[in-house]
Design an enzyme around this catalytic site. Structure first.
Site, short mmCIF file in Angstrom:
data_model
loop_
_atom_site.label_atom_id
_atom_site.label_comp_id
_atom_site.label_asym_id
_atom_site.label_seq_id
_atom_site.Cartn_x
_atom_site.Cartn_y
_atom_site.Cartn_z
N ASN A 216 -3.30 -0.31 3.07
CA ASN A 216 -3.90 -1.63 2.84
C ASN A 216 -4.58 -1.65 1.47
O ASN A 216 -4.86 -0.59 0.88
CB ASN A 216 -4.96 -1.92 3.93
CG ASN A 216 -4.34 -2.31 5.25
OD1 ASN A 216 -3.42 -3.12 5.31
ND2 ASN A 216 -4.86 -1.70 6.32
N ASN B 45 0.21 -1.67 15.39
CA ASN B 45 -1.12 -1.87 14.81
C ASN B 45 -1.83 -2.92 15.67
O ASN B 45 -1.21 -3.64 16.42
CB ASN B 45 -1.03 -2.27 13.34
CG ASN B 45 -0.19 -3.54 13.12
OD1 ASN B 45 0.47 -4.04 14.02
ND2 ASN B 45 -0.24 -4.07 11.91
N ASN C 33 -6.33 -6.97 13.08
CA ASN C 33 -5.77 -8.11 12.34
C ASN C 33 -5.95 -9.32 13.25
O ASN C 33 -5.59 -9.26 14.44
CB ASN C 33 -4.29 -7.87 12.07
CG ASN C 33 -4.05 -6.59 11.30
OD1 ASN C 33 -4.25 -6.53 10.09
ND2 ASN C 33 -3.64 -5.52 12.01
N GLU D 112 -6.22 -10.21 7.72
CA GLU D 112 -5.67 -8.87 7.91
C GLU D 112 -6.72 -7.77 7.75
O GLU D 112 -7.52 -7.78 6.80
CB GLU D 112 -4.55 -8.59 6.89
CG GLU D 112 -3.22 -9.16 7.26
CD GLU D 112 -2.10 -8.47 6.53
OE1 GLU D 112 -2.14 -7.23 6.38
OE2 GLU D 112 -1.17 -9.18 6.09
N ARG D 113 -6.68 -6.83 8.67
CA ARG D 113 -7.51 -5.63 8.55
C ARG D 113 -7.24 -4.95 7.21
O ARG D 113 -6.09 -4.80 6.83
CB ARG D 113 -7.16 -4.67 9.69
CG ARG D 113 -7.87 -3.34 9.68
CD ARG D 113 -7.45 -2.44 10.83
NE ARG D 113 -6.05 -2.06 10.79
CZ ARG D 113 -5.54 -1.12 11.58
NH1 ARG D 113 -6.29 -0.50 12.49
NH2 ARG D 113 -4.25 -0.81 11.51
N CYS E 207 3.80 -2.31 9.02
CA CYS E 207 3.69 -3.53 8.19
C CYS E 207 5.05 -4.20 8.17
O CYS E 207 5.98 -3.68 7.54
CB CYS E 207 3.23 -3.16 6.78
SG CYS E 207 3.14 -4.57 5.66
N GLY E 208 5.16 -5.33 8.86
CA GLY E 208 6.47 -5.96 9.02
C GLY E 208 7.04 -6.48 7.71
O GLY E 208 8.19 -6.22 7.35
N ASN E 209 6.21 -7.24 6.96
CA ASN E 209 6.68 -7.72 5.66
C ASN E 209 6.91 -6.53 4.72
O ASN E 209 7.83 -6.55 3.88
CB ASN E 209 5.64 -8.66 5.03
CG ASN E 209 5.59 -10.01 5.74
OD1 ASN E 209 6.62 -10.57 6.11
ND2 ASN E 209 4.40 -10.53 5.93
N CYS F 268 1.81 -12.23 7.50
CA CYS F 268 1.65 -10.93 8.15
C CYS F 268 2.80 -10.81 9.16
O CYS F 268 2.83 -11.56 10.14
CB CYS F 268 0.29 -10.87 8.86
SG CYS F 268 0.00 -9.35 9.79
N GLY F 269 3.71 -9.89 8.90
CA GLY F 269 4.89 -9.78 9.75
C GLY F 269 4.57 -9.29 11.15
O GLY F 269 5.01 -9.87 12.14
N1 LIG Z 1 -3.27 -4.96 7.52
C1 LIG Z 1 -2.40 -4.44 8.58
C2 LIG Z 1 -1.14 -3.77 7.98
C3 LIG Z 1 -0.24 -4.75 7.25
C4 LIG Z 1 0.32 -5.77 8.21
C5 LIG Z 1 1.04 -6.96 7.58
N2 LIG Z 1 0.99 -7.04 6.15
C6 LIG Z 1 2.47 -7.05 8.09
O1 LIG Z 1 3.33 -7.61 7.39
O2 LIG Z 1 2.71 -6.60 9.25
C7 LIG Z 1 -3.16 -3.39 9.41
O3 LIG Z 1 -4.13 -2.79 8.90
O4 LIG Z 1 -2.72 -3.16 10.56
#
Ligand SMILES: N[C@H](CCC[C@H](N)C(=O)O)C(=O)O
Length: 295
Positions: free
Chosen positions: A83, A166, A200, A223-224, A92-94, A232-233
């Site tokens: 992060n 996550n 998140n 988002e965390r 992290c999906g995206n 956020c995917g």
């Molecule tokens: N900040 C999220 C990770 C990135 C998730 C997001 N960018 C996605 O596309 O899934 C966490 O600490 O779990």
């Protein structure tokens, strides 16, 4: 007061990419040799003093990283996700879509002839396949773990704890609370006993029907380790599963509109295929910051 400034590491190659506006610094490091630290990641992700990004993706062979060595046979490449604050996220999906776009564009990998491309993450191995011009990732079926509450300025909102590898807290908004009105500048409040590793936090509202989708929703996310992002995917997967449950379903196609674009979720047979764009916008070289962030 002068701050101790260690000499920067010689410039290393990087790329910049995004998936529906969730953007990442990409560092190719097949042998896991770069001395990445939380401070260096935060410096690279800083939007004023660095390249800028919601997160950082180190592109490393699974066999060369202790967090993925066990996946080396199943998935040659490990997405070492960080992060923007320098913390790790399990998945992290995206990021996975952007990571695969980089693998393809750089020639480090190609689409297998006999099935999906496997990618290792801290949450396990995910399957990735082409979906026309887009990229689709099977994030696994989100698991609902019970009720919880989020607080944002002026509102206390009921939600569902959802595990996508996550942690997520998904809050469907009551009709009288417009999605656009939520103040997501401060970290939303939630019970740390329910989310000992942080969360998140997603907020959703109905959207106009979308051809081909069983359910259509709009969402925003805090988002965390980042703050509010355009997309956020993994959060969209969590939101899609809650939206289907609200419609009395477990499976179906959900169109999720985020500030950065649309992701399409297909939940069926224990999978959650998330499909959307992934773009590499720039490449270059950057000195790995060895110095702390400016005060
Ligand atoms: N900040 C999220 C990770 C990135 C998730 C997001 N960018 C996605 O596309 O899934 C966490 O600490 O779990």
């Amino acid at each position: 007061m002068t701050r101790a400034h260690a000499p920067a590491v010689p410039p290393v190659p990087f790329a910049k990419g995004h998936g529906t506006g969730n953007d990442f610094v990409i560092l190719p490091d097949p042998d896991g040799a770069l001395p990445l630290t939380p401070a260096a990641v935060a410096a690279l992700c800083d939007r004023r003093f660095g390249i800028g990004g919601d997160g950082l993706l180190r592109v490393v062979r699974s066999a060369a990283h202790p967090d993925a060595a066990g996946h080396a046979a199943a998935a040659p490449w490990f997405m070492d996700y960080w992060n923007a604050d320098g913390s790790h996220g399990e998945t992290c999906g995206n990021g996975v879509r952007t990571f695969v776009r980089y693998l393809l564009d750089s020639g480090l990998a190609g689409w297998p002839a006999d099935g999906p491309l496997p990618v290792a993450t801290r949450a396990g191995v995910v399957a990735v396949r082409a979906d026309g011009p887009d990229i689709a990732v099977d994030m696994g079926r989100p698991r609902h773990l019970g009720p919880a509450v989020a607080t944002v300025p002026g509102h206390t909102l009921a939600g569902t704890v959802v595990d996508v590898g996550n942690p997520h807290l998904v809050c469907p908004l009551p009709p009288e609370v417009p999605l656009a009105d939520l103040d997501l500048r401060p970290l939303p409040g939630y019970d740390p006993a329910v989310f000992p590793r942080g969360a998140n936090v997603e907020f959703l509202a109905p959207a106009a029907p979308v051809p081909g989708a069983d359910v259509a929703v709009r969402m925003r996310v805090y988002e965390r380790g980042v703050g509010e992002t355009l997309s956020c995917g993994s959060g969209a997967c969590a939101v899609a599963s809650v939206a289907l449950a609200g419609a009395g379903r477990t499976d179906g196609v959900v169109a999720v509109d985020l500030p950065g674009g649309r992701l399409t979720m297909t939940l069926a047979d224990g999978s959650c295929w998330m499909s959307g764009p992934a773009v590499i916008v720039a490449t270059g070289t950057v000195p790995l910051p060895a110095a702390p962030l400016p005060a």
